[in-house]
Design a protein around this motif. Structure first.
Motif, PDB file in Angstrom:
ATOM      1  N   SER A   1       0.825  -1.207   0.000  1.00  7.67           N
ATOM      2  CA  SER A   1       0.000   0.000   0.000  1.00  7.67           C
ATOM      3  C   SER A   1       0.852   1.247   0.000  1.00  7.67           C
ATOM      4  O   SER A   1       0.507   2.246  -0.618  1.00  7.67           O
TER       5      SER A   1
ATOM      6  N   VAL B   1       2.137   1.627  -3.602  1.00  9.82           N
ATOM      7  CA  VAL B   1       1.043   2.069  -4.476  1.00  9.82           C
ATOM      8  C   VAL B   1       0.708   3.531  -4.221  1.00  9.82           C
ATOM      9  O   VAL B   1       0.521   4.318  -5.150  1.00  9.82           O
TER      10      VAL B   1
ATOM     11  N   ARG C   1       1.056   6.471  -6.877  1.00 11.68           N
ATOM     12  CA  ARG C   1      -0.136   7.223  -7.250  1.00 11.68           C
ATOM     13  C   ARG C   1       0.099   8.713  -7.102  1.00 11.68           C
ATOM     14  O   ARG C   1      -0.155   9.485  -8.017  1.00 11.68           O
TER      15      ARG C   1
ATOM     16  N   HIS D   1      -7.579   3.239  -9.046  1.00 12.50           N
ATOM     17  CA  HIS D   1      -6.692   2.075  -9.276  1.00 12.50           C
ATOM     18  C   HIS D   1      -7.158   1.254 -10.479  1.00 12.50           C
ATOM     19  O   HIS D   1      -7.186   0.031 -10.440  1.00 12.50           O
ATOM     20  N   GLN D   2      -7.506   1.962 -11.548  1.00  7.15           N
ATOM     21  CA  GLN D   2      -7.935   1.273 -12.768  1.00  7.15           C
ATOM     22  C   GLN D   2      -6.874   1.454 -13.851  1.00  7.15           C
ATOM     23  O   GLN D   2      -6.049   2.346 -13.801  1.00  7.15           O
ATOM     24  N   LYS D   3      -6.964   0.622 -14.864  1.00 10.29           N
ATOM     25  CA  LYS D   3      -6.098   0.736 -16.033  1.00 10.29           C
ATOM     26  C   LYS D   3      -6.868   0.202 -17.215  1.00 10.29           C
ATOM     27  O   LYS D   3      -7.389  -0.906 -17.175  1.00 10.29           O
TER      28      LYS D   3
END
Length: 357
Positions: free
Chosen positions: A62, A65, A69, A354-356
């Motif tokens: 985390s 990430v 981010r 948290h998409q791609k």
């Protein structure tokens, strides 16, 4: 917090320097070697066992990430414009232009994407999007609808959208997206909008807002603007359907999200005084006044980079990079500026969720 790389460096420093320090206290050579070896083995075992302890592994993941981010969000405005005159018509220059993210290594590693119609539609599918503000916000809506609509559909939309000083509502049936534009030229209008959302207990999925140009022209008082921004910030924090996340001095840890909308601030563009179309604008909307208003925005702690809840869509940066060739009135810029802002917003949504694609 430390990321994985920083933790590795720290561990290496412990292994290297602690035995050296102990040697400085006149320990025997064998004791120093024993301690160094034991410490190295302990750290190595800890690293290999970490994946088997979910709480530790999740914490480390985390942190990485979160750092990635935040790093990528800060690079979203690293954009290059490619603009050249195509033709001259009467006193206007017809421009041809495009834009792209820079080729720097950090930007490339973030893998930002120009979303096509299909991908943008997938991302916004079923969403309620609210855009509130002045003419800059209206131009933002034009670019957003231009991405999800075809050119023929936009022709019918444009006439309704550009009715002077009016609200606009549309449902894009193909993707179930509801979009509302709220004419809100003053920050106090935005505060009232927040109060309406809270009273109705009904929150949009994506909220974009911004105001300042009308206040600069008709009130011309940066201190008053700052007061209204702070009131808006307080209203936004209370409007968010989560336990308080932002204190007076920045984020407060430990809040639990229930459903938090994505909220953006549409910044003011660079104003080119010599190109403004009235004497009143040229006199009041000068560089010094613009700077005072911009300082009040930062002091208000409305934006995330100053400890607030809103992610900035930095129209100042984009309009400055595109340059005076991208505006005919010193205030409203060419479509590629707002098109770039749309893709910054969409990529921010991808990062935040948290998409791609």
């Amino acid at each position: 917090m430390f990321g994985a790389v920083q933790l590795g460096v720290l561990a290496a420093c412990v292994v290297l320097f602690v035995p050296m320090g102990m040697a400085g206290w006149h320990l025997s050579r064998n004791k120093m070697l024993f301690f160094s070896g034991a410490l190295f083995i302990t750290l190595a075992v800890g690293v290999h066992l970490t994946p088997y302890f979910p709480s530790i592994s999740t914490f480390v993941s985390s942190v990485v990430v979160l750092q990635n981010r935040d790093s990528c969000v800060s690079l979203l405005h690293d954009i290059v414009f490619h603009v050249k005159p195509l033709d001259h018509f009467q006193n206007f220059t017809i421009l041809g232009g495009s834009w792209s993210w820079s080729n720097s290594a950090p930007v490339v590693s973030c893998d930002f994407q120009k979303l096509g119609r299909s991908d943008a539609s997938d991302l916004l599918n079923g969403s309620w999007v609210v855009v509130a503000g002045d003419s800059q916000a209206r131009l933002f809506v034009v670019s957003l609808l231009g991405l999800v609509f075809g050119s023929e559909e936009m022709d019918s939309v444009r006439a309704q959208l550009f009715k002077r000083h009016s609200d606009y509502h549309i449902v894009v049936d193909q993707i179930g997206m509801k979009l509302d534009f709220v004419w809100a030229p003053y920050v106090t209008n935005l505060t009232h909008l927040m109060m309406d959302f809270k009273q109705e207990n009904n929150y949009p999925d994506v909220l974009l807002m911004g105001a300042g140009l009308w206040h600069m022209l008709h009130v011309t008082n940066s201190s008053d603007y700052g007061v209204s921004l702070r009131l808006l910030r307080n209203s936004v924090v209370s409007f968010l359907p989560i336990s308080p996340e932002f204190g007076n001095d920045g984020p407060v840890t430990g809040s639990v999200s229930i459903r938090s909308p994505h909220i953006f601030w549409i910044g003011m563009p660079v104003l080119i005084s010599s190109m403004l179309n009235t004497e009143e604008k040229r006199m009041k909307m000068n560089d010094a006044m613009w700077s005072d208003y911009d300082k009040e925005l930062y002091r208000s702690k409305l934006l995330r980079q100053s400890g607030g809840p809103l992610l900035s869509l930095d129209i100042q940066s984009l309009s400055e990079k595109c340059g005076k060739q991208c505006t005919v009135d010193g205030m409203h810029y060419d479509r590629i500026v707002y098109e770039a802002a749309i893709h910054i917003m969409l990529n921010a949504l991808l990062i935040e969720s948290h998409q791609k694609l």
